[in-house]
Write a protein that holds these residues in place. Structure first.
Motif, PDB file in Angstrom:
ATOM      1  N   MET A   1      14.072 -12.602 -29.909  1.00  0.00           N
ATOM      2  CA  MET A   1      14.077 -11.649 -29.116  1.00  0.00           C
ATOM      3  C   MET A   1      13.440 -10.071 -28.325  1.00  0.00           C
ATOM      4  SD  MET A   1      16.423 -12.677 -26.431  1.00  0.00           S
ATOM      5  CE  MET A   1      16.315 -11.978 -24.899  1.00  0.00           C
ATOM      6  N   LEU A   2      12.502 -10.295 -27.930  1.00  0.00           N
ATOM      7  CA  LEU A   2      11.699  -9.640 -26.718  1.00  0.00           C
ATOM      8  C   LEU A   2      12.592  -8.100 -26.653  1.00  0.00           C
ATOM      9  CD1 LEU A   2       8.526 -10.966 -25.252  1.00  0.00           C
ATOM     10  CD2 LEU A   2       9.238 -10.528 -27.464  1.00  0.00           C
ATOM     11  N   THR A   3      11.603  -7.171 -26.698  1.00  0.00           N
ATOM     12  CA  THR A   3      12.421  -5.702 -26.168  1.00  0.00           C
ATOM     13  C   THR A   3      11.308  -5.687 -24.910  1.00  0.00           C
ATOM     14  OG1 THR A   3      10.369  -4.370 -27.162  1.00  0.00           O
ATOM     15  CG2 THR A   3      12.631  -4.349 -28.319  1.00  0.00           C
ATOM     16  N   GLY A   4      12.328  -4.440 -23.691  1.00  0.00           N
ATOM     17  CA  GLY A   4      10.957  -4.062 -23.066  1.00  0.00           C
ATOM     18  C   GLY A   4       9.767  -3.622 -23.277  1.00  0.00           C
ATOM     19  N   LYS A   5       9.218  -3.192 -23.839  1.00  0.00           N
ATOM     20  CA  LYS A   5       8.162  -2.634 -24.490  1.00  0.00           C
ATOM     21  C   LYS A   5       7.611  -3.582 -25.028  1.00  0.00           C
ATOM     22  CE  LYS A   5       6.111   0.793 -27.193  1.00  0.00           C
ATOM     23  NZ  LYS A   5       6.540   1.718 -28.230  1.00  0.00           N
ATOM     24  N   GLN A   6       7.850  -4.614 -25.515  1.00  0.00           N
ATOM     25  CA  GLN A   6       6.939  -5.959 -26.405  1.00  0.00           C
ATOM     26  C   GLN A   6       6.167  -7.017 -25.072  1.00  0.00           C
ATOM     27  OE1 GLN A   6       9.860  -7.743 -28.857  1.00  0.00           O
ATOM     28  NE2 GLN A   6       8.617  -6.585 -30.379  1.00  0.00           N
ATOM     29  N   LYS A   7       7.773  -6.694 -23.238  1.00  0.00           N
ATOM     30  CA  LYS A   7       7.454  -7.607 -22.868  1.00  0.00           C
ATOM     31  C   LYS A   7       6.364  -7.009 -21.857  1.00  0.00           C
ATOM     32  CE  LYS A   7      11.973 -10.462 -22.178  1.00  0.00           C
ATOM     33  NZ  LYS A   7      12.759 -11.032 -21.463  1.00  0.00           N
ATOM     34  N   ARG A   8       6.473  -5.390 -22.039  1.00  0.00           N
ATOM     35  CA  ARG A   8       5.742  -4.698 -20.524  1.00  0.00           C
ATOM     36  C   ARG A   8       4.140  -5.643 -21.411  1.00  0.00           C
ATOM     37  NH1 ARG A   8       9.414  -1.346 -20.489  1.00  0.00           N
ATOM     38  NH2 ARG A   8       8.356   0.373 -22.299  1.00  0.00           N
ATOM     39  N   HIS A   9       4.062  -4.721 -22.950  1.00  0.00           N
ATOM     40  CA  HIS A   9       2.926  -5.135 -23.617  1.00  0.00           C
ATOM     41  C   HIS A   9       2.121  -6.197 -23.425  1.00  0.00           C
ATOM     42  CE1 HIS A   9      -0.506  -4.709 -26.789  1.00  0.00           C
ATOM     43  NE2 HIS A   9      -0.155  -6.121 -27.280  1.00  0.00           N
ATOM     44  N   LEU A  10       2.906  -7.374 -23.371  1.00  0.00           N
ATOM     45  CA  LEU A  10       2.560  -8.758 -23.127  1.00  0.00           C
ATOM     46  C   LEU A  10       2.361  -9.189 -21.470  1.00  0.00           C
ATOM     47  CD1 LEU A  10       5.032 -10.908 -25.600  1.00  0.00           C
ATOM     48  CD2 LEU A  10       2.692 -10.642 -25.342  1.00  0.00           C
ATOM     49  N   ARG A  11       2.397  -8.275 -20.700  1.00  0.00           N
ATOM     50  CA  ARG A  11       2.483  -8.179 -19.238  1.00  0.00           C
ATOM     51  C   ARG A  11       1.043  -8.234 -19.160  1.00  0.00           C
ATOM     52  NH1 ARG A  11       7.916  -7.222 -18.153  1.00  0.00           N
ATOM     53  NH2 ARG A  11       7.341  -4.927 -17.663  1.00  0.00           N
ATOM     54  N   SER A  12       0.886  -6.686 -20.107  1.00  0.00           N
ATOM     55  CA  SER A  12      -0.617  -6.202 -19.755  1.00  0.00           C
ATOM     56  C   SER A  12      -1.261  -7.245 -20.423  1.00  0.00           C
ATOM     57  CB  SER A  12      -0.494  -5.069 -20.365  1.00  0.00           C
ATOM     58  OG  SER A  12      -0.797  -4.881 -21.543  1.00  0.00           O
ATOM     59  N   LEU A  13      -1.328  -8.125 -21.765  1.00  0.00           N
ATOM     60  CA  LEU A  13      -2.142  -8.812 -22.025  1.00  0.00           C
ATOM     61  C   LEU A  13      -2.270 -10.707 -21.243  1.00  0.00           C
ATOM     62  CD1 LEU A  13      -0.848  -8.894 -25.756  1.00  0.00           C
ATOM     63  CD2 LEU A  13      -3.277  -7.673 -24.983  1.00  0.00           C
ATOM     64  N   ALA A  14      -1.241 -10.551 -20.661  1.00  0.00           N
ATOM     65  CA  ALA A  14      -1.613 -11.746 -20.077  1.00  0.00           C
ATOM     66  C   ALA A  14      -2.183 -11.417 -18.691  1.00  0.00           C
ATOM     67  CB  ALA A  14      -0.063 -12.694 -19.600  1.00  0.00           C
ATOM     68  N   HIS A  15      -1.975 -10.380 -17.848  1.00  0.00           N
ATOM     69  CA  HIS A  15      -2.715 -10.126 -16.533  1.00  0.00           C
ATOM     70  C   HIS A  15      -4.246 -10.929 -16.641  1.00  0.00           C
ATOM     71  CE1 HIS A  15      -4.011  -7.949 -12.706  1.00  0.00           C
ATOM     72  NE2 HIS A  15      -4.790  -7.579 -13.361  1.00  0.00           N
ATOM     73  N   HIS A  16      -5.198 -11.324 -17.674  1.00  0.00           N
ATOM     74  CA  HIS A  16      -6.241 -11.230 -17.110  1.00  0.00           C
ATOM     75  C   HIS A  16      -6.129 -12.978 -17.984  1.00  0.00           C
ATOM     76  CE1 HIS A  16      -7.681  -7.376 -16.291  1.00  0.00           C
ATOM     77  NE2 HIS A  16      -7.606  -6.720 -17.326  1.00  0.00           N
ATOM     78  N   VAL A  17      -5.443 -13.681 -18.128  1.00  0.00           N
ATOM     79  CA  VAL A  17      -5.369 -14.521 -19.301  1.00  0.00           C
ATOM     80  C   VAL A  17      -4.521 -15.864 -17.548  1.00  0.00           C
ATOM     81  CG1 VAL A  17      -3.506 -16.944 -20.397  1.00  0.00           C
ATOM     82  CG2 VAL A  17      -4.038 -14.630 -21.300  1.00  0.00           C
ATOM     83  N   GLN A  18      -6.079 -16.660 -17.606  1.00  0.00           N
ATOM     84  CA  GLN A  18      -5.415 -17.802 -16.413  1.00  0.00           C
ATOM     85  C   GLN A  18      -4.851 -18.516 -17.204  1.00  0.00           C
ATOM     86  OE1 GLN A  18      -7.457 -17.711 -13.150  1.00  0.00           O
ATOM     87  NE2 GLN A  18      -8.347 -16.041 -14.654  1.00  0.00           N
ATOM     88  N   PRO A  19      -4.303 -19.687 -16.108  1.00  0.00           N
ATOM     89  CA  PRO A  19      -3.025 -20.792 -16.444  1.00  0.00           C
ATOM     90  C   PRO A  19      -3.925 -21.583 -16.599  1.00  0.00           C
ATOM     91  CG  PRO A  19      -2.752 -19.416 -14.219  1.00  0.00           C
ATOM     92  CD  PRO A  19      -3.827 -19.185 -14.421  1.00  0.00           C
ATOM     93  N   ILE A  20      -3.146 -22.431 -17.890  1.00  0.00           N
ATOM     94  CA  ILE A  20      -3.856 -23.333 -18.423  1.00  0.00           C
ATOM     95  C   ILE A  20      -2.787 -24.873 -17.859  1.00  0.00           C
ATOM     96  CG2 ILE A  20      -4.807 -22.910 -20.434  1.00  0.00           C
ATOM     97  CD1 ILE A  20      -2.789 -23.393 -22.327  1.00  0.00           C
ATOM     98  N   PHE A  21      -1.580 -24.987 -17.434  1.00  0.00           N
ATOM     99  CA  PHE A  21      -0.843 -26.187 -17.353  1.00  0.00           C
ATOM    100  C   PHE A  21      -0.147 -26.008 -15.881  1.00  0.00           C
ATOM    101  CE2 PHE A  21      -0.173 -25.858 -21.890  1.00  0.00           C
ATOM    102  CZ  PHE A  21      -0.700 -27.303 -22.099  1.00  0.00           C
ATOM    103  N   GLN A  22      -0.369 -27.133 -15.233  1.00  0.00           N
ATOM    104  CA  GLN A  22       0.541 -27.065 -13.196  1.00  0.00           C
ATOM    105  C   GLN A  22       1.409 -27.595 -13.727  1.00  0.00           C
ATOM    106  OE1 GLN A  22      -3.121 -28.228 -11.305  1.00  0.00           O
ATOM    107  NE2 GLN A  22      -3.765 -25.919 -10.988  1.00  0.00           N
TER     108      GLN A  22
END
Length: 98
Positions: A1-22
């Motif tokens: 289970m991810l904490t809020g702090k970890q989810k915020r960190h992952l959201r910031s990393l995901a900002h520049h990632v492009q979707p690879i599945f539709q």
């Protein structure tokens, strides 16, 4: 289970990632889950976009994919799903302490 702090960190990393599945009107199937498993082992953090023609609710789809693939659901924003799973062989992302 991810904490809020970890989810915020992952959201910031995901900002520049492009979707690879539709996900379209076919919805979630075993082949899609298998491809997600392979991709998330390599990348650790992926985005999936839900197309307009998909009849299912995006939150239901996100929960189903996370459960079936063993991933952590980071975020559902708009029609985009962000998933994370720590890689066994290609670990690159370091999460903040819980």
């Amino acid at each position: 289970m991810l904490t809020g702090k970890q989810k915020r960190h992952l959201r910031s990393l995901a900002h520049h990632v492009q979707p690879i599945f539709q996900i379209g009107k076919g919805g979630v199937n075993d082949q899609l889950i298998r491809h997600i498993d392979e991709a998330i082992e390599t990348r650790e953090l992926i985005k999936i976009s839900v197309l307009q023609n998909c009849d299912e609710d995006r939150n239901v789809i996100a929960a189903e994919i996370a459960e079936r693939s063993g991933c952590e659901l980071v975020q559902v924003i708009g029609k985009t799903i962000v998933l994370y799973k720590e890689s066994k062989d290609h670990k690159e992302i370091v999460l903040p302490r819980a």
